[in-house]
Motif scaffolding. Structure first.
Motif, PDB file in Angstrom:
ATOM      1  N   ARG A  50      -4.904   3.494  -1.490  1.00  0.00           N
ATOM      2  CA  ARG A  50      -4.791   2.854  -0.175  1.00  0.00           C
ATOM      3  C   ARG A  50      -6.150   2.536   0.424  1.00  0.00           C
ATOM      4  NH1 ARG A  50      -0.395   7.015   1.620  1.00  0.00           N
ATOM      5  NH2 ARG A  50       1.520   5.857   1.250  1.00  0.00           N
ATOM      6  N   ALA A  51      -7.149   3.363   0.105  1.00  0.00           N
ATOM      7  CA  ALA A  51      -8.465   3.187   0.723  1.00  0.00           C
ATOM      8  C   ALA A  51      -9.065   1.818   0.399  1.00  0.00           C
ATOM      9  CB  ALA A  51      -9.401   4.301   0.283  1.00  0.00           C
TER      10      ALA A  51
ATOM     11  N   ALA B 167      -3.393   8.011  -1.842  1.00  0.00           N
ATOM     12  CA  ALA B 167      -4.388   7.888  -0.773  1.00  0.00           C
ATOM     13  C   ALA B 167      -5.611   7.133  -1.288  1.00  0.00           C
ATOM     14  CB  ALA B 167      -4.778   9.275  -0.258  1.00  0.00           C
ATOM     15  N   LYS B 168      -6.039   7.454  -2.508  1.00  0.00           N
ATOM     16  CA  LYS B 168      -7.209   6.798  -3.086  1.00  0.00           C
ATOM     17  C   LYS B 168      -6.948   5.298  -3.243  1.00  0.00           C
ATOM     18  CE  LYS B 168      -9.945   9.397  -5.727  1.00  0.00           C
ATOM     19  NZ  LYS B 168     -10.126  10.266  -6.910  1.00  0.00           N
TER      20      LYS B 168
ATOM     21  N   ASN C  96       0.839  -1.208   0.000  1.00  0.00           N
ATOM     22  CA  ASN C  96       0.000   0.000   0.000  1.00  0.00           C
ATOM     23  C   ASN C  96       0.871   1.254   0.000  1.00  0.00           C
ATOM     24  OD1 ASN C  96       0.900  -0.066   2.599  1.00  0.00           O
ATOM     25  ND2 ASN C  96      -1.114   0.069   3.558  1.00  0.00           N
TER      26      ASN C  96
ATOM     27  N   MET D 293      -5.421  -2.452   6.128  1.00  0.00           N
ATOM     28  CA  MET D 293      -4.180  -2.852   6.797  1.00  0.00           C
ATOM     29  C   MET D 293      -4.378  -2.908   8.301  1.00  0.00           C
ATOM     30  SD  MET D 293      -0.356  -1.611   6.182  1.00  0.00           S
ATOM     31  CE  MET D 293       0.988  -2.686   6.613  1.00  0.00           C
TER      32      MET D 293
ATOM     33  N   LEU E 296       3.205   2.264   1.780  1.00  0.00           N
ATOM     34  CA  LEU E 296       3.729   2.863   3.014  1.00  0.00           C
ATOM     35  C   LEU E 296       5.246   2.895   2.916  1.00  0.00           C
ATOM     36  CD1 LEU E 296       1.696   1.563   6.093  1.00  0.00           C
ATOM     37  CD2 LEU E 296       1.695   3.828   5.073  1.00  0.00           C
TER      38      LEU E 296
ATOM     39  N   HIS F 296      -2.541  12.486  -3.047  1.00  0.00           N
ATOM     40  CA  HIS F 296      -3.974  12.168  -2.986  1.00  0.00           C
ATOM     41  C   HIS F 296      -4.319  10.977  -3.876  1.00  0.00           C
ATOM     42  CE1 HIS F 296      -3.868  14.909  -6.488  1.00  0.00           C
ATOM     43  NE2 HIS F 296      -4.853  14.168  -6.930  1.00  0.00           N
TER      44      HIS F 296
END
Lengths: 326, 255
Positions: free
Chosen positions: B90-91, B87-88, B52, B95, B54, B84
């Motif tokens: 990852r949603a 971020a989309k 994801n 996790m 990170l 952003h």
């Protein structure tokens, strides 16, 4: 496996808290000392309590107090907003932003507030007019610095820019106190950096930020008296104008001190409630607060066996070990 | 053939001079429970965190649900996505962390509805209703108004699982979800994960729970020194490992 059952007599054993006689002696000494001090102050004629009472609510004193409160509120409000901006810039991955924020803190923390106030007030001497336009190109709008900078604007500029530098460090310490896992969890949920800051980091950082901000606010309340150097009037200026005329210096300084103390008391109460608000989720469990004795009594009242025998009744683990010890 | 949910090709990652991932390639199919095993420092958590974004990968390519994670390819170049955009992505990837990382200033229910209301902008009433259902699913319906500090580690981890599920992810990543728990609390978290697996969720689990890997996992990937050493059926890998590295690790763990 045999269980140990407490006898009736053992179950009714009561706990007597330790007694500390020294504490009572110390308390007596302190009370006596305070009583002596109060008695001395009240009976000492040279404190001129009559004059204090006469001026405590005098119009010029209240007007000065109003200015002090206004300067404190406006400067702190701007200072806190600036502080958050400075802290976020300091922690930004952009090296230009973080160095700029560092330089700002360095400059405004590193020069005396009095110098900064005088500098803003006499800015016209350095920069006679302010121009709005294309850099190095034509200008659209011009204004003389002297019309823009009054004692009031200079006071606000000086106090809030100085405060912003200190608040920046306070906010930064608050942000840094939050474990990295919080940011990671927010990121993993798909939050943007701004959402993470607003929803996750700052609300938790407030616990760390509020106590030193309370310090800053109370400090600011008194730093505002420095604006006397640029001719702006506040509480201390007002009383000094009166005592320079009547020569009742001490009672009028007491008047000012009493007002500063009163405002500080109000601010402390406000701080208490703010702290309590942001403490949510961090206060220990209610159950943990009750005393062990109280819990045991409650168990007895509800017809449950006392905790000691109850814990021994757990079928394995610690109970078995206890049996071995026996 | 069906497109795998996660497709990793030659993933590389270094921290300074230390190369922690030396080219990992694997596929994870929809509905699969994949367990990543290996000694500490083998790179399994880092690999999971790459999925994801990170952790930024230094080389290789990674797709989740056919979407390239963290980068956009144009010609011969991979451009890192804007914050952003990441971020989309990852949603839709849930996790769960070793240390739970619940938001301590929000109640269990508030933690669960945070993602739906803030990230997906779902109306609050709907999020609350779904949030309560999720808490019920992890067996914590009665703890909705408790703060994380008032919950046991096992309960906190179950709230964390509910919080991830609230975003309706297509795949769930678990980073050693039971390693920070007292031994007697491990079971309740594994039970929730087991029922999640039964419901058909695609799960990638970094774990030291060999029993869970064997019982719930469809496939086990054994990693060591930043490389994928052995992959296969959990019973085969754990009971009859082919590779000497796997054998050495298992003999230490099971001893």
């Amino acid at each position: 496996m045999t269980l140990y059952t407490a006898t009736e007599e053992e179950q009714n054993l009561s706990i007597v808290p330790a007694r500390y006689r020294g504490r009572w002696v110390m308390a007596g000494v302190v009370v006596l000392g305070v009583a002596l001090m109060v008695y001395g102050m009240v009976t000492n004629q040279r404190f001129q309590w009559g004059t204090v009472g006469e001026y405590l609510f005098a119009a010029p004193v209240l007007a000065g107090l109003g200015n002090t409160l206004m300067l404190t509120a406006v400067s702190m409000a701007i200072g806190i907003v600036l502080g958050i901006a400075v802290a976020v810039c300091r922690l930004s991955p952009n090296p230009i932003l973080s160095s700029a924020a560092w330089a700002y803190s360095w400059f405004f923390r590193g020069t005396p507030l009095m110098v900064q106030l005088l500098f803003w007030f006499f800015m016209a001497a350095l920069i006679p007019k302010l121009v709005l336009g294309v850099p190095f190109g034509p200008s659209f709008f011009e204004i003389s610095t002297n019309t823009l900078i009054s004692p009031f604007t200079a006071a606000i500029l000086g106090l809030s820019l100085n405060e912003g530098a200190y608040m920046g460090e306070i906010v930064r310490s608050g942000i840094r106190a939050i474990p990295a896992g919080q940011t990671e969890a927010a990121k993993a949920m798909g939050m943007t950096r701004l959402q993470t800051m607003r929803r996750v980091i700052l609300p938790q950082a407030m616990r760390v930020i509020i106590p030193p901000t309370g310090n800053e606010t109370i400090g600011m309340l008194k730093y505002t008296s420095l604006v006397i150097v640029i001719g702006y009037s506040e509480l201390l200026t007002s009383v000094s104008i009166i005592y320079s005329r009547t020569f009742q210096t001490i009672p009028l300084l007491i008047v000012a001190a009493l007002w500063y103390l009163a405002v500080t008391a109000v601010l402390s109460v406000g701080q208490y409630y703010l702290e309590r608000h942001f403490e949510r989720g961090f206060t220990p469990m209610k159950a943990a607060k009750s005393l062990p004795g109280a819990a045991a009594n409650a168990r007895l009242k509800n017809g449950l066996p006392p905790a000691s025998s109850a814990s021994l009744a757990i079928p394995n683990g610690p109970a078995e070990e206890l049996e071995k010890v026996k | 053939m069906k497109e795998p949910i996660v497709r990793a090709r030659d993933i590389r990652k270094s921290f300074g001079h230390l190369e922690v991932l030396k080219g990992i390639s694997l596929d994870i199919n929809a509905g699969e429970v994949a367990c990543l095993l290996g000694p500490s420092g083998s790179g399994k958590s880092t690999f999971l965190r790459c999925m994801n974004h990170l952790e930024k990968i230094d080389g290789g390519q990674l797709w989740v649900q056919g979407e390239r994670i963290g980068y956009r390819r144009s010609g011969n170049k991979l451009h890192e996505l804007k914050e952003h955009e990441t971020a989309k992505q990852r949603a839709s990837i849930g996790m769960v962390f070793q240390q739970f990382n619940l938001f301590p200033h929000r109640t269990a229910l508030e933690n669960v509805i945070e993602g739906p209301t803030v990230v997906q902008r779902i109306p609050k009433e709907q999020a609350v209703e779904e949030g309560r259902q999720l808490l019920a699913r992890v067996g914590l319906a009665d703890k909705a108004d408790h703060y994380p500090g008032q919950l046991s580690g096992g309960q906190q981890q179950r709230v964390a699982i509910a919080r991830s599920l609230a975003l309706k992810p297509s795949v769930m990543l678990f980073d050693e979800p039971t390693s920070a728990l007292d031994p007697e609390l491990v079971g309740e978290v594994l039970d929730v994960m087991r029922s999640l697996a039964d419901s058909g969720m695609t799960m990638i689990v970094v774990t030291h729970e060999m029993g869970f890997a064997k019982e719930v996992g469809n496939v086990v990937h054994f990693m060591a020194d930043g490389q994928l050493v052995e992959s296969g059926d959990p019973h085969q890998v754990l009971e009859d490992p082919r590779e000497p590295r796997t054998q050495a690790f298992l003999s230490k763990v099971l001893a």
